[in-house]
Enzyme design. Structure first.
Site, mmCIF file in Angstrom:
data_model
loop_
_atom_site.group_PDB
_atom_site.id
_atom_site.type_symbol
_atom_site.label_atom_id
_atom_site.label_comp_id
_atom_site.label_asym_id
_atom_site.label_seq_id
_atom_site.Cartn_x
_atom_site.Cartn_y
_atom_site.Cartn_z
ATOM 1 N N HIS A 266 48.875 68.556 -51.483
ATOM 2 C CA HIS A 266 47.609 69.190 -51.836
ATOM 3 C C HIS A 266 47.800 70.683 -52.115
ATOM 4 C CE1 HIS A 266 43.136 69.690 -51.477
ATOM 5 N NE2 HIS A 266 43.499 70.916 -51.120
ATOM 6 N N GLU A 267 48.470 71.368 -51.206
ATOM 7 C CA GLU A 267 48.665 72.809 -51.385
ATOM 8 C C GLU A 267 49.619 73.103 -52.540
ATOM 9 O OE1 GLU A 267 46.597 74.625 -50.061
ATOM 10 O OE2 GLU A 267 45.854 73.233 -48.555
ATOM 11 N N HIS A 270 47.505 73.461 -55.585
ATOM 12 C CA HIS A 270 46.943 74.811 -55.706
ATOM 13 C C HIS A 270 48.000 75.799 -56.215
ATOM 14 C CE1 HIS A 270 42.960 74.226 -54.087
ATOM 15 N NE2 HIS A 270 43.411 73.692 -52.954
ATOM 16 N N GLU A 296 40.363 73.328 -57.013
ATOM 17 C CA GLU A 296 40.398 72.107 -56.206
ATOM 18 C C GLU A 296 40.790 70.904 -57.051
ATOM 19 O OE1 GLU A 296 40.040 70.199 -52.435
ATOM 20 O OE2 GLU A 296 40.233 72.294 -53.084
#
Length: 500
Positions: A266-267, A270, A296
């Site tokens: 997930h990170e 980003h 997001e």
């Protein structure tokens, strides 16, 4: 920064220089924040709070500076287009919102939210909403005034929502979230009624060093640029940085190695967005990410459409078994990564589907609260009723209900919807990428992520804030934001997993 179409190039360049200074101050504060959350000794807090306060004050001074106002006034009458128009549009929006709010209100809101934190922590520890309610009432009053000073003639929640999503519009957000509520609730009910028993192959605890080696290999496989990034641990995973230095953090749970893996991917999403921003536009809105919904979308795309896909587990299962000493199959890991837990009451522990009902619940409550259609003392009952309606469970205490999140303590009304909007956009972008590149399953299965990286950079990352959010989505996908692709994806994947 580009100077095309500017009839006053000296004024435009002066504005650009001013914005670069302002951006660098903000980025320096970001690095101090990263350090405080990752490496700073606990005893450093008194000095660090003064340092970050000083940088915050300086950033606000630069944003509301009379010179910046003069530059914007001079350029107002000019027929700008292209990159120059985009830069001025973004700077003007931030400047006008900041200058409309009275300094005394900013100071009172800052002080009130700072004092709210220990009150909320105590209320949560005791599961007592009444202890926090008076503080929240004051925060709501101040945020309503904040919205009124920015634009007294508009819906206050809409004004606050635009702090985080300035261009999609509250009506679009409401339409998307209402559609998710209408279609996810029956889908989750069907999953609950299913006889499927998905695999849960992890038992006992797994060494933190082994988990770290695993997530580092995942970052390698996905193409993380270690020359412009690093991995560390933090209590709450986050990513922070610029196109020259975008760092990721994760956390490790001894009994749940998939938590660290999912958080890291997930990170990574980003960070790869941040690293894909144009380097020659650093310090300009053209070199900054668009907004929270778009950001997001990048993390959710990599976490869900890549990291939770069956082809990813075909690729990565041998690595999991090697580091964790397990003997599980790709199918078992695929099922374990996609379990649905409707009985879960905690947002940050929610699965891919029920997560959105947690968001919708909060959105509906905070919208009605700010608009004056809901009183603070009514929140626990309304919260519990909505959770029962949407998920079929009721919190046992306020601590696992309306006191579980910190966002309202900070006055962050309008933040929650961007989580679901980002997930919806992720599905739309992934579908558009496959329309152009073809089915990506074989690429993922073979660890070939360059095509997807390049497509996202070309269609999203490289534009920075050149386009408004709605225009960026149209440019990238050929259609406005729609929940169609997310719902098709959800019905297809979970229908297969649960035999629906």
């Amino acid at each position: 920064m580009a100077t095309d179409q500017a009839e006053h190039p000296d004024v435009y360049e002066s504005l650009c220089d001013h914005v670069r200074r302002m951006t660098n101050v903000g980025n320096a504060a970001g690095i101090l924040s990263w350090d405080q959350q990752v490496t700073m000794p606990e005893g450093g807090t008194p000095a660090r709070s003064q340092q970050t306060a000083a940088l915050s004050a300086l950033h606000h001074e630069l944003l509301t500076d009379d010179d910046l106002a003069d530059y914007l006034d001079t350029l107002r009458s000019q027929d700008l287009d292209g990159d120059a128009a985009a830069v001025v549009r973004e700077v003007r929006r931030e400047h006008e919102r900041a200058t409309r709010v009275d300094g005394d209100l900013v100071e009172e809101l800052s002080e009130t939210t700072a004092n709210a934190l220990p009150t909320w922590e105590q209320a949560k520890a005791e599961g007592d909403w009444n202890e926090f309610a008076p503080t929240l009432e004051r925060i709501v009053e101040l945020k309503r005034e904040h919205a009124a000073q920015i634009d007294p003639d508009r819906d206050p929640y809409e004004v606050l929502f635009e702090e985080y999503e300035p261009y999609l519009g509250i009506e679009t957000a409401e339409q998307v979230l209402e559609r998710l509520r209408e279609e996810l609730v029956p889908l989750i009910e069907d999953i609950e009624d299913s006889d499927a028993d998905l695999a849960d192959p992890f038992e006992g605890s797994y060494d933190e060093d082994a988990q770290e080696e695993l997530v580092r290999d995942a970052l390698d496989a996905l193409g993380y640029d270690w020359d412009r990034g690093r991995l560390d641990t933090a209590a709450h995973p986050f990513s922070m940085g610029t196109q020259f230095d975008a760092r990721v953090t994760t956390r490790f749970k001894p009994n749940d190695p998939l938590d660290a893996l999912g958080s890291t991917v997930h990170e990574f999403g980003h960070a790869t967005y941040t690293l894909g921003l144009p380097q020659d536009e650093y310090g300009s809105p053209l070199g900054q990410s668009r907004d929270l919904s778009v950001h997001e979308s990048q993390s959710r795309l990599w976490e869900n459409h890549v990291g939770r896909s069956r082809p990813f587990w075909d690729l990565f299962t041998p690595t999991v078994n090697d580091h964790l000493g397990t003997d599980v199959s790709p199918r078992e890991l695929y099922e374990a990564a996609n379990q649905i837990y409707p009985e879960n009451r905690i947002r940050v522990e929610a699965d891919e589907l029920t997560y959105h009902l947690h968001i919708i619940l909060r959105f509906e409550i905070e919208r009605d609260l700010v608009r004056g259609d809901l009183e603070v003392d009514e929140i626990p009952q309304v919260w519990n009723d909505k959770m029962d309606e949407y998920l079929g469970v009721r919190p046992d205490t306020d601590a696992e209900g309306c006191l579980q999140d910190i966002h309202w303590t900070h006055g962050n009304f309008g933040y929650f919807p961007t989580y679901s909007l980002g997930s919806v956009l992720a599905a739309q972008l992934f579908a558009a990428a496959e329309d152009e590149l073809g089915d990506l399953d074989d690429d993922v299965r073979n660890g070939e992520f360059g095509g997807l990286h390049d497509w996202l950079t070309e269609n999203v990352h490289r534009h920075g804030c050149r386009y408004t959010t709605d225009d960026l989505i149209e440019e990238a996908t050929g259609e406005p934001l729609t929940a169609d692709h997310f719902l098709d994806y959800a019905r297809g994947k979970f229908g297969d997993l649960y035999g629906l």
